[in-house]
Motif scaffolding. Structure first.
Motif, PDB file in Angstrom:
ATOM      1  N   GLY A 124     -33.604  25.868 -40.749  1.00  0.00           N
ATOM      2  CA  GLY A 124     -34.273  27.161 -40.823  1.00  0.00           C
ATOM      3  C   GLY A 124     -33.777  28.182 -39.827  1.00  0.00           C
ATOM      4  N   SER A 125     -32.543  28.053 -39.341  1.00  0.00           N
ATOM      5  CA  SER A 125     -32.060  28.946 -38.282  1.00  0.00           C
ATOM      6  C   SER A 125     -31.717  30.324 -38.820  1.00  0.00           C
ATOM      7  N   ALA A 126     -31.845  31.316 -37.951  1.00  0.00           N
ATOM      8  CA  ALA A 126     -31.461  32.687 -38.271  1.00  0.00           C
ATOM      9  C   ALA A 126     -30.049  33.004 -37.812  1.00  0.00           C
ATOM     10  N   CYS A 127     -29.407  32.091 -37.080  1.00  0.00           N
ATOM     11  CA  CYS A 127     -28.160  32.402 -36.380  1.00  0.00           C
ATOM     12  C   CYS A 127     -26.986  31.586 -36.893  1.00  0.00           C
ATOM     13  N   THR A 128     -25.785  32.138 -36.653  1.00  0.00           N
ATOM     14  CA  THR A 128     -24.539  31.413 -36.876  1.00  0.00           C
ATOM     15  C   THR A 128     -23.686  31.617 -35.633  1.00  0.00           C
ATOM     16  N   ASP A 129     -24.191  31.141 -34.504  1.00  0.00           N
ATOM     17  CA  ASP A 129     -23.518  31.369 -33.216  1.00  0.00           C
ATOM     18  C   ASP A 129     -22.923  30.097 -32.626  1.00  0.00           C
ATOM     19  N   GLY A 130     -22.841  29.031 -33.409  1.00  0.00           N
ATOM     20  CA  GLY A 130     -22.249  27.795 -32.909  1.00  0.00           C
ATOM     21  C   GLY A 130     -22.993  27.167 -31.754  1.00  0.00           C
ATOM     22  N   GLY A 131     -24.265  27.557 -31.579  1.00  0.00           N
ATOM     23  CA  GLY A 131     -25.041  27.055 -30.444  1.00  0.00           C
ATOM     24  C   GLY A 131     -24.671  27.700 -29.126  1.00  0.00           C
ATOM     25  N   ALA A 132     -23.907  28.815 -29.177  1.00  0.00           N
ATOM     26  CA  ALA A 132     -23.493  29.480 -27.939  1.00  0.00           C
ATOM     27  C   ALA A 132     -24.697  29.945 -27.127  1.00  0.00           C
ATOM     28  N   GLY A 133     -25.692  30.539 -27.811  1.00  0.00           N
ATOM     29  CA  GLY A 133     -26.871  31.007 -27.094  1.00  0.00           C
ATOM     30  C   GLY A 133     -27.627  29.868 -26.449  1.00  0.00           C
ATOM     31  N   MET A 134     -27.745  28.751 -27.151  1.00  0.00           N
ATOM     32  CA  MET A 134     -28.402  27.579 -26.586  1.00  0.00           C
ATOM     33  C   MET A 134     -27.685  27.124 -25.318  1.00  0.00           C
ATOM     34  N   ALA A 135     -26.348  27.058 -25.376  1.00  0.00           N
ATOM     35  CA  ALA A 135     -25.569  26.640 -24.214  1.00  0.00           C
ATOM     36  C   ALA A 135     -25.737  27.618 -23.059  1.00  0.00           C
ATOM     37  N   GLN A 136     -25.767  28.919 -23.353  1.00  0.00           N
ATOM     38  CA  GLN A 136     -25.951  29.920 -22.290  1.00  0.00           C
ATOM     39  C   GLN A 136     -27.315  29.772 -21.628  1.00  0.00           C
ATOM     40  N   ALA A 137     -28.345  29.501 -22.425  1.00  0.00           N
ATOM     41  CA  ALA A 137     -29.683  29.329 -21.849  1.00  0.00           C
ATOM     42  C   ALA A 137     -29.755  28.112 -20.943  1.00  0.00           C
ATOM     43  N   LEU A 138     -28.880  27.144 -21.165  1.00  0.00           N
ATOM     44  CA  LEU A 138     -28.852  25.930 -20.347  1.00  0.00           C
ATOM     45  C   LEU A 138     -27.893  26.047 -19.165  1.00  0.00           C
ATOM     46  N   GLY A 139     -27.292  27.223 -19.001  1.00  0.00           N
ATOM     47  CA  GLY A 139     -26.478  27.457 -17.813  1.00  0.00           C
ATOM     48  C   GLY A 139     -24.997  27.626 -18.031  1.00  0.00           C
ATOM     49  N   ALA A 140     -24.504  27.468 -19.258  1.00  0.00           N
ATOM     50  CA  ALA A 140     -23.085  27.715 -19.514  1.00  0.00           C
ATOM     51  C   ALA A 140     -22.807  29.215 -19.480  1.00  0.00           C
ATOM     52  N   ARG A 141     -21.619  29.573 -19.022  1.00  0.00           N
ATOM     53  CA  ARG A 141     -21.202  30.982 -19.046  1.00  0.00           C
ATOM     54  C   ARG A 141     -20.040  31.099 -20.028  1.00  0.00           C
ATOM     55  N   LEU A 142     -20.243  31.910 -21.057  1.00  0.00           N
ATOM     56  CA  LEU A 142     -19.215  32.153 -22.061  1.00  0.00           C
ATOM     57  C   LEU A 142     -18.592  33.511 -21.753  1.00  0.00           C
ATOM     58  N   LEU A 143     -17.342  33.500 -21.315  1.00  0.00           N
ATOM     59  CA  LEU A 143     -16.710  34.670 -20.709  1.00  0.00           C
ATOM     60  C   LEU A 143     -15.570  35.210 -21.562  1.00  0.00           C
ATOM     61  N   ASP A 144     -15.411  36.553 -21.541  1.00  0.00           N
ATOM     62  CA  ASP A 144     -14.268  37.162 -22.205  1.00  0.00           C
ATOM     63  C   ASP A 144     -13.104  37.273 -21.227  1.00  0.00           C
ATOM     64  N   ALA A 145     -12.034  37.925 -21.644  1.00  0.00           N
ATOM     65  CA  ALA A 145     -10.823  37.994 -20.821  1.00  0.00           C
ATOM     66  C   ALA A 145     -11.059  38.718 -19.503  1.00  0.00           C
ATOM     67  N   ALA A 146     -12.041  39.616 -19.459  1.00  0.00           N
ATOM     68  CA  ALA A 146     -12.355  40.352 -18.228  1.00  0.00           C
ATOM     69  C   ALA A 146     -13.330  39.592 -17.335  1.00  0.00           C
ATOM     70  N   GLY A 147     -13.777  38.420 -17.763  1.00  0.00           N
ATOM     71  CA  GLY A 147     -14.730  37.641 -16.975  1.00  0.00           C
ATOM     72  C   GLY A 147     -16.168  38.026 -17.202  1.00  0.00           C
ATOM     73  N   ASP A 148     -16.435  38.830 -18.215  1.00  0.00           N
ATOM     74  CA  ASP A 148     -17.802  39.264 -18.522  1.00  0.00           C
ATOM     75  C   ASP A 148     -18.456  38.310 -19.517  1.00  0.00           C
ATOM     76  N   GLU A 149     -19.773  38.139 -19.365  1.00  0.00           N
ATOM     77  CA  GLU A 149     -20.535  37.272 -20.258  1.00  0.00           C
ATOM     78  C   GLU A 149     -20.586  37.867 -21.668  1.00  0.00           C
ATOM     79  N   LEU A 150     -20.402  37.015 -22.667  1.00  0.00           N
ATOM     80  CA  LEU A 150     -20.466  37.492 -24.039  1.00  0.00           C
ATOM     81  C   LEU A 150     -21.898  37.857 -24.416  1.00  0.00           C
ATOM     82  N   PRO A 151     -22.060  38.872 -25.253  1.00  0.00           N
ATOM     83  CA  PRO A 151     -23.396  39.173 -25.771  1.00  0.00           C
ATOM     84  C   PRO A 151     -23.829  38.147 -26.806  1.00  0.00           C
ATOM     85  N   ARG A 152     -25.047  38.310 -27.285  1.00  0.00           N
ATOM     86  CA  ARG A 152     -25.661  37.381 -28.222  1.00  0.00           C
ATOM     87  C   ARG A 152     -24.984  37.447 -29.588  1.00  0.00           C
ATOM     88  N   GLY A 153     -24.919  36.317 -30.279  1.00  0.00           N
ATOM     89  CA  GLY A 153     -24.524  36.288 -31.679  1.00  0.00           C
ATOM     90  C   GLY A 153     -23.149  35.722 -31.950  1.00  0.00           C
TER      91      GLY A 153
END
Length: 378
Positions: A124-153
């Motif tokens: 019943g999920s609303a998302c197709t984010d590969g669980g990225a948001g779940m991982a971020q909430a648990l402390g993972a940092r998903l970073l772009d080439a500039a070192g900035d955190e990715l937005p949601r989705g």
């Protein structure tokens, strides 16, 4: 009585109560679920406690979401749909930006409460984010080439360059189990984006965008996740295997993140939850098992709750019948699945709208038929 919910009409517990009322014989009510919507409710109905926390909904708004807690053995049952489900969307679908952050927050809440086992129900999920948001909430940092955190989705994942796990929540000694009836891989024509994103409002171009994001997540996880040196190579092989593993595509790819980052084991949802809820002990000595769900159709044959209940009851030597709102399965298909007979609300009321509105009283009438057909003696 071991039914699943009648979606949009009655919870599993309400179905069990109505059938019990109509039978007129002593009965045990054991509402069940297969990992999707209603999993927490089913666990609570079977004796778990309900714990509520404020977490992020799929588009970032704060929502009150629940998980089920068993203080005796430290088991937490977390249902993704509670925090990140379609029913949590404040408006229309958001296929490119909806995320799973709130599900991670629920897991973190349970871990901090002292959980020894986390059972994660996916559906019943609303998302197709590969669980990225779940991982971020648990402390993972998903970073772009500039070192900035990715937005949601899921769309944002195309810019992923590095995953920093240094601040990830310590899950040492905690068993994580994914309960899911989905066997899709993360990527490809049978993957999370291609198969399930259209159900969440994604058009053809959105599907291509989400597939690219999920592919990038898998590639970066393969390159960066794990330890150094030779052990890193072993870990890389493991993560790559996760992307193609059955169930990695569950809930928009949350299955992938659960296996890759939480080291979760995926189990068939209904089988695992029946064990968790004590079905085997409850069915001992029963004369009949009554299961069911809103629609008995081809999807029911692919690991849904009624067939799982029928298989478990067969191992105990107890016959099974089903109740449903409507059914499209033939008698032969039902018998092959271990269900002797099915009783549909549409047998009593041909108008689907009235079936939905009057499901409770109609179920009681069906239960009386079941009692006459299967429980009458002498």
């Amino acid at each position: 009585m071991a039914p699943d919910k009648f979606k949009g009409s009655l919870t599993a517990a309400e179905v069990a109560a109505r059938v019990s009322a109509g039978l007129g014989v002593p009965a045990v009510e054991l509402p069940v679920a297969d990992g999707g919507d209603g999993t927490v409710d089913a666990a609570v109905a079977c004796g778990f406690e309900r714990v509520t926390a404020e977490v992020a909904g799929p588009t970032g708004e704060r929502v009150a979401a629940s998980y089920a807690w068993h203080p005796g053995d430290g088991t937490a049952v977390v249902e993704l749909a509670e925090a990140s489900g379609l029913r949590r969307l404040p408006g229309g679908p958001e296929p490119l930006t909806a995320g799973s952050h709130g599900t991670g927050e629920l897991i973190a809440h349970a871990v901090r409460r002292g959980a020894k086992r986390v059972v994660l129900g996916l559906g019943g999920s609303a998302c197709t984010d590969g669980g990225a948001g779940m991982a971020q909430a648990l402390g993972a940092r998903l970073l772009d080439a500039a070192g900035d955190e990715l937005p949601r989705g899921g769309a944002a994942l195309a810019a992923l360059e590095r995953i920093d796990m240094s601040g990830f929540l310590d899950l040492a000694g905690i068993e994580v189990v994914v309960a899911s009836d989905v066997d899709n891989p993360l990527l490809g024509p049978h993957g999370a984006a291609a198969v399930y994103a259209p159900q969440k409002g994604a058009g053809p171009e959105d599907v291509r965008t989400l597939e690219a994001g999920l592919s990038r997540l898998a590639a970066v996880a393969t390159r960066t996740h794990g330890l150094m040196g030779a052990v890193e190579h072993d870990d890389v092989v493991r993560v790559m295997g996760v992307a193609g593993a059955p169930g990695a595509g569950a809930a928009g790819g949350v299955g992938f993140a659960a296996m890759a980052f939480l080291h979760a084991e995926i189990r068939p949802g209904i089988d695992y939850l029946l064990g968790l809820l004590g079905f085997g002990a409850q069915v001992a000595g029963a004369r009949l098992v009554i299961t069911g769900e809103g629609s008995l159709d081809e999807q029911s044959l692919r690991g849904k709750a009624p067939v799982g209940v029928a298989q478990a009851a067969a191992r105990a030597g107890v016959p099974v019948v089903a109740v449903c709102g409507r059914r499209s399965l033939t008698d032969a298909e039902l018998k092959a699945a271990g269900i002797e007979a099915a009783y549909a609300l549409t047998d009593l009321e041909p108008d689907p709208a009235r079936c939905m509105a009057e499901a409770g009283p109609l179920l009681e009438r069906l239960a009386a038929r079941i009692a006459a057909d299967h429980l009458a003696e002498g």
